[in-house]
Write a protein that holds these residues in place. Structure first.
Motif, mmCIF file in Angstrom:
data_model
loop_
_atom_site.group_PDB
_atom_site.id
_atom_site.type_symbol
_atom_site.label_atom_id
_atom_site.label_comp_id
_atom_site.label_asym_id
_atom_site.label_seq_id
_atom_site.Cartn_x
_atom_site.Cartn_y
_atom_site.Cartn_z
ATOM 1 N N ARG A 135 0.717 -1.102 -0.146
ATOM 2 C CA ARG A 135 0.011 0.012 -0.005
ATOM 3 C C ARG A 135 0.848 1.210 0.143
ATOM 4 O O ARG A 135 0.486 2.255 -0.680
ATOM 5 N N ILE A 136 1.864 1.135 0.918
ATOM 6 C CA ILE A 136 2.836 2.507 0.843
ATOM 7 C C ILE A 136 3.554 2.727 -0.511
ATOM 8 O O ILE A 136 3.621 3.672 -1.033
ATOM 9 N N LEU A 137 4.019 1.572 -0.987
ATOM 10 C CA LEU A 137 4.811 1.524 -2.192
ATOM 11 C C LEU A 137 3.941 2.078 -3.324
ATOM 12 O O LEU A 137 4.285 3.105 -4.152
ATOM 13 N N GLY A 138 2.699 1.484 -3.306
ATOM 14 C CA GLY A 138 1.654 2.099 -4.341
ATOM 15 C C GLY A 138 1.415 3.433 -4.191
ATOM 16 O O GLY A 138 1.412 4.244 -5.324
ATOM 17 N N THR A 139 1.345 3.780 -3.108
ATOM 18 C CA THR A 139 1.051 5.182 -2.841
ATOM 19 C C THR A 139 2.194 6.337 -3.189
ATOM 20 O O THR A 139 1.848 7.209 -3.803
ATOM 21 N N ARG A 140 3.266 5.949 -2.889
ATOM 22 C CA ARG A 140 4.521 6.572 -3.202
ATOM 23 C C ARG A 140 4.604 6.810 -4.609
ATOM 24 O O ARG A 140 4.752 7.826 -5.238
ATOM 25 N N TYR A 141 4.261 5.538 -5.318
ATOM 26 C CA TYR A 141 4.641 5.380 -6.806
ATOM 27 C C TYR A 141 3.502 6.591 -7.455
ATOM 28 O O TYR A 141 3.655 7.274 -8.495
ATOM 29 N N GLY A 142 2.249 6.414 -7.109
ATOM 30 C CA GLY A 142 1.055 7.369 -7.547
ATOM 31 C C GLY A 142 1.373 8.675 -7.365
ATOM 32 O O GLY A 142 1.311 9.562 -8.369
ATOM 33 N N ALA A 143 1.777 9.180 -6.025
ATOM 34 C CA ALA A 143 2.337 10.398 -6.113
ATOM 35 C C ALA A 143 3.332 11.052 -6.808
ATOM 36 O O ALA A 143 3.257 11.888 -7.359
ATOM 37 N N ALA A 144 4.389 9.981 -7.084
ATOM 38 C CA ALA A 144 5.458 10.386 -7.820
ATOM 39 C C ALA A 144 5.209 10.313 -9.269
ATOM 40 O O ALA A 144 6.004 11.443 -9.946
ATOM 41 N N ALA A 145 4.362 9.348 -9.626
ATOM 42 C CA ALA A 145 3.711 9.605 -11.219
ATOM 43 C C ALA A 145 3.310 11.066 -11.478
ATOM 44 O O ALA A 145 3.606 11.647 -12.543
ATOM 45 N N VAL A 146 2.536 11.580 -10.549
ATOM 46 C CA VAL A 146 1.813 12.847 -10.828
ATOM 47 C C VAL A 146 2.942 13.901 -10.864
ATOM 48 O O VAL A 146 2.791 14.793 -11.605
ATOM 49 N N GLU A 147 3.714 13.929 -9.754
ATOM 50 C CA GLU A 147 4.707 14.959 -9.785
ATOM 51 C C GLU A 147 5.537 14.943 -10.766
ATOM 52 O O GLU A 147 5.980 16.011 -11.350
ATOM 53 N N ALA A 148 5.852 13.712 -11.473
ATOM 54 C CA ALA A 148 6.909 13.637 -12.483
ATOM 55 C C ALA A 148 6.218 14.324 -13.686
ATOM 56 O O ALA A 148 6.824 15.004 -14.352
ATOM 57 N N LEU A 149 4.716 14.007 -13.862
ATOM 58 C CA LEU A 149 3.903 14.767 -14.995
ATOM 59 C C LEU A 149 4.039 16.230 -14.910
ATOM 60 O O LEU A 149 4.304 17.199 -15.895
ATOM 61 N N GLU A 181 6.162 17.936 -13.186
ATOM 62 C CA GLU A 181 7.547 18.665 -13.605
ATOM 63 C C GLU A 181 8.027 18.465 -15.021
ATOM 64 O O GLU A 181 8.838 18.896 -15.238
ATOM 65 N N GLY A 182 7.006 17.934 -15.889
ATOM 66 C CA GLY A 182 7.388 18.083 -17.218
ATOM 67 C C GLY A 182 8.300 16.810 -17.643
ATOM 68 O O GLY A 182 8.498 16.670 -18.884
ATOM 69 N N GLU A 183 8.167 15.875 -16.975
ATOM 70 C CA GLU A 183 8.790 14.621 -17.369
ATOM 71 C C GLU A 183 7.960 13.772 -18.259
ATOM 72 O O GLU A 183 6.736 13.945 -18.187
ATOM 73 N N ASN A 184 8.427 12.899 -19.179
ATOM 74 C CA ASN A 184 7.418 12.325 -20.231
ATOM 75 C C ASN A 184 8.386 11.120 -20.564
ATOM 76 O O ASN A 184 9.437 11.204 -20.632
ATOM 77 N N GLY A 185 7.838 10.035 -20.993
ATOM 78 C CA GLY A 185 8.325 8.746 -21.326
ATOM 79 C C GLY A 185 9.324 8.056 -20.467
ATOM 80 O O GLY A 185 10.260 7.413 -20.713
ATOM 81 N N VAL A 186 8.918 8.409 -18.942
ATOM 82 C CA VAL A 186 9.661 7.653 -17.982
ATOM 83 C C VAL A 186 8.940 6.953 -17.034
ATOM 84 O O VAL A 186 7.537 6.867 -17.353
ATOM 85 N N MET A 187 9.344 6.141 -16.147
ATOM 86 C CA MET A 187 8.770 5.127 -15.308
ATOM 87 C C MET A 187 9.243 5.464 -13.986
ATOM 88 O O MET A 187 10.538 5.831 -13.888
ATOM 89 N N VAL A 188 8.347 5.605 -12.960
ATOM 90 C CA VAL A 188 8.993 5.637 -11.550
ATOM 91 C C VAL A 188 9.528 4.382 -10.997
ATOM 92 O O VAL A 188 9.137 3.360 -11.572
#
Lengths: 360, 360, 360, 360
Positions: A295-309, A311-318
């Motif tokens: 649950r924690i890792l999923g939450t971190r990934y989800g928040a990080a994915a939005v943050e990446a978007l 910040e303009g990142e694209n074509g990347v994976m968290v």
């Protein structure tokens, strides 16, 4: 400018998907974005199965297994099956996807999936899609991330099963075999075997001889232990019997290529004077409420994915590089399997306490 | 030359201790060593509570919580209480320990314990004892290791409690407060709060204002959520109320300094129109069958400790630097607390999805 | 003629309520009825908090604790608090309820609740309401039914807690005390004590002497067991210290009158040379996913309640008379507490295996 | 005069056996008797595998699954396999058993077992053995007792599996089939099906048509539910395909005659346009820590068996007639199977909420 993002889940289901969907939705909404859920994986992009996600839609889903968006192991948009004059043909629907997204005003996509789904995401990105991937693999076989969600829950289920089989093995003086997921990578077998007190662990990465397994069981009998526990990954190789080609990329079905457990039991019963029983854990490994870790890792990934978007990142994976969440390019992230290295510290620790891998 | 090693557990009990004891015993026996279990921590070294450990002694203990050797939070051998003419005096018994070990033919010691026990081990090492430490801290507050066993099990227990409180909170439109361990470090509160879907997380490392907690609860009411879940570490500070000095080093008792949960509830009930209820998780966090993660880490630590001794290492502690097990000197390993950094990625992810830490 | 029925939950929440709501809804819909959910207990009848229940509304709720309808321990419609000129007055709102039901076209009501809620249902029935009751008591203290849902789940939670405390008790040579629900009836303490391997069980129905508890602990020490487990019901009486009057009927709060655990610990520490620790289980006992038994019993009750209404029954409560579900009149069903008979077979079996109740 | 009693476990292992062994031992010791454990069932009586049981021997076994005494599905003493001139012959060893017991000074026996073991106990009783039986059947198919231990734990395991399969079914729009134990009696399928929210339950007692199963699945699709859950007892009959003869009495192996799950899946995939997956629960149902209910019932049985012996009863079996423990003659108790009556209240409740049994 980012105004509306979509999120989809692809490939086999896995505990923790809902944690990602919830974190994507909650953090995107707080950042002022709109969120659209795409149903049933990439097929939903083609068939325009879109629905808005608000706080109410993701309320209470954190402890739930599976994915509220639906998913599928099929529906590759580059080879999408359509009926032409009653005949099935495979066509490239990638442009349709880009068009559908434009019509729906979806500026970017979060794709949660395994190697198969992320490869599709990469190809769509090459065609112009703005995308961030979130790795999902219950087998823990993605090389670009230390670990991903779902694995810890599967490990719990397998360990719990071993705990249960232990008492029957001991009461009945039997050899109990547990067959777990892992066609190419033996992580679940390795870790659950150590956690569940197995005597023998058989994985695809370490070739084993049936005679070595027999030797270990007999050694235990001589120590007064008239039972043994074996955990075997579905992809472990018994002699020349090789695993057939991986047909469907990123398939969620854990037992399609199974059978190693039963064949192993048959071979053992011919060689030793102990009853042998097999349990195939199968789909149970994909289910259940995710563990706190997942649950924690999923939450971190989800928040990080939005943050990446944002910040303009694209074509990347968290990805997790303990203790940090980082981003890696989708090109790097896909196509390389993370398998158990026989020299791995955990394999060595297991051997040090007397667990056999059938290789000696 | 190494012929016989001893193993002891010190400080509060913790799930995974038996996994370490088992791995130490199994791997030492396979390496041709004899193993002696020392009962009830350092006191057992003074009182010569020794017993041989063989395979049978450690059979079946992997899934069991606690320690088969017994432990205690008392019995510092450098300040050991003895009665002299009916009066209690504290004397240095370290030489007695070295003598007892020599008499028993124990060449080296594996000490499994927290900061307090490892500090004692370090001092004994300075007086000539051959020793390898294994870190144990259910609070996850040792800086020299990424994580240690026991924490994941405590996290499960706390998360499961939050899942249970959730339904009551929702059914009754209440604020439910869960008080968890963590006097100086808020890891359990932080991680269980994220995993258990808490709305507010209060930890010692982040000073909070009761008004900010009230604001969060009211914000939820406005969104139609007439309930809230708060998880609070026992060491969280409510205003000027500071936690009293840490009296007993490495104590296993989680509730001695408690009470923050109830005081928080009282303060909230004066400010909001919702029923508020408190649950103090207390000793439940130390119990239970260890999770797979804790069993595996304990097993790796135990095997690594014996390997370190066999390779001639001394005065060191095994530690996890993901994904490897390494050794660090006891001098470095002790005395430094690992606390939650408010800038930590997980805190930021929690804030991104709307969890309040009461600081804004 | 029956066309539309309402369903409400009253009193403290309890695992299995959703199973009843689901079964009432599903079986009523299949019988051609409409179903209306009333929110937040009897207060929802007064404030017209009605919502239609269809298949989608009850989908997926079977494994969920709590009640999707909300509930409260307050809101007695015969003494409903209203502000008159800024002053709180208690007025009889029963006619308002009957009027609101008539306006909403609700022909009959299923009331799920404990002794308090069922007594209100009985009074409303006396004023003309068509009603069938479903018994709910986590304490298992309703005399008209063998057992009711929620108890088995609470028993699991308490037993699991005892399993966890066991390892700490054993590792630290401590006396561990678990305080569980049960103000007037000691069923949870009795059954969890037997299931969790307690050494001493203290319940309201059997007066105990602290000296007998001390004797049992010392007897164990002499047998080499340097730890003991005590489970105590919150309503157990320590000497002359009597439980205060039951103030709020059918309250869901398990710890309001607590404190027996801590007082018992204080008394024991003065008398024996063992550390003693207390855990108050509190609200955890009301939470969690219902056990299979509770889901099944809740489902049977819900289906039986609708069947009773369809067959024209009125003013009755469904009840388990193993193995059958029967109906009894609400007049009979309410007001009589089912307490543990000290001659009960289970008490005798517990004594036969050496468990002390502190009475000898 | 009763001075020394023996206790043995026969047939397949089952959670709760250790609770009985512990209660027999503890209550017999308190009554001044000696207790002898017989290993590996009736075979242990022949081979004189006796060991004394004291308090230490039964300490800590209450939460453990299986049996500390060992058990077997083989070794009928009236047809005991011996090698005569290299050839296997079956001989009557009952007199040897009586002689061995006399030599060991064992005055009476507590036999814990299913229909097979209790029938052997009855025959030994007819030849002069003083015996009290304790019923054990994980399938709940003994007619002389309301219920016996092991069933509740198996029910938990099956329900938990259904909870896990539910999320995969829903995420992937699949039909998930769970095959559970129950060759002749469908109790586990029935109760876990109701508790786990199954849509279809197939049991040996109710003949089903595949068309009715298809109809139910399609009805759900029309309601927007693109997934279904089926639980099937291993002994359920698909059309003319009859279960083969019961070969080994009282066998503990749940999957020998299996296969109905897979055959059902094959039939369904030919008829509907949904993926179908099968999980065979197998031996997992026999393992695990017993539930509180099973621990309590085992404890009551064990205490009651000793009490019966002390009161001079002989040739009887203890049984639960809710809420009492009674004794019934072994002659009555054996040979009659308790199967699910299609008119049973629980079947009717299941049908009322829309569960299909494939019979209409």
């Amino acid at each position: 400018m980012l105004k509306r993002i979509g999120v989809l889940t692809g490939g086999g289901d896995c505990p923790g998907l809902n944690a990602v969907i919830r974190a994507v939705t909650k953090s995107a909404l707080r950042a002022g974005l709109e969120v659209v859920g795409i149903e049933d994986g990439f097929g939903g992009l083609i068939r325009q199965q879109f629905r808005p996600l608000n706080l109410a839609a993701v309320s209470g889903i954190l402890p739930k297994g599976g994915t509220i968006l639906g998913t599928t192991n099929r529906d590759n948009p580059f080879k999408y099956p359509v009926l032409v004059n009653g005949e099935k043909k495979y066509v490239d629907m990638s442009q349709t996807i880009l068009d559908n997204l434009a019509v729906a005003g979806i500026d970017a996509l979060v794709v949660i999936g395994g190697d198969g789904s992320l490869s599709i995401a990469r190809e769509l990105h090459n065609k112009g899609l703005r995308v961030v991937g979130v790795p999902k693999t219950i087998d823990n076989d993605l090389s670009a991330t230390d670990i991903t969600f779902g694995f810890d829950t599967a490990l719990h289920t397998a360990t719990e099963a071993l705990d249960k089989l232990h008492t029957t093995a001991e009461s009945h003086h039997r050899v109990m075999i547990l067959e777990v997921m892992g066609r190419y990578a033996g992580w679940i077998a390795l870790e659950s075997g150590v956690a569940g007190g197995a005597d023998v662990i058989l994985i695809p990465e370490i070739e084993f001889q049936i005679e070595n397994v027999v030797k270990k069981i007999e050694e235990r009998c001589q120590q007064g232990k008239k039972f043994s526990i074996i955990v075997v990954a579905e992809g472990a190789k018994l002699g020349e019997n090789l695993v057939v080609q991986k047909v469907i990329e990123d398939s969620g079905d854990p037992i399609r290529l199974g059978g190693i457990g039963q064949r192993l039991a048959d071979e053992l019963e011919r060689r030793i004077n102990l009853e042998t029983r097999v349990t195939v854990l199968g789909h149970l490994q994909r289910g259940g409420s995710p563990t706190p870790f997942d649950r924690i890792l999923g939450t971190r990934y989800g928040a990080a994915a939005v943050e990446a978007l944002l910040e303009g990142e694209n074509g990347v994976m968290v990805a997790l590089r303990t203790p940090d969440i980082v981003t890696v390019s989708l090109a790097e992230a896909t196509g390389v399997l993370k398998r158990v290295n026989p020299e791995h510290d955990l394999v060595q620790a297991a051997k040090a306490i007397g667990i056999s891998f059938g290789d000696e």
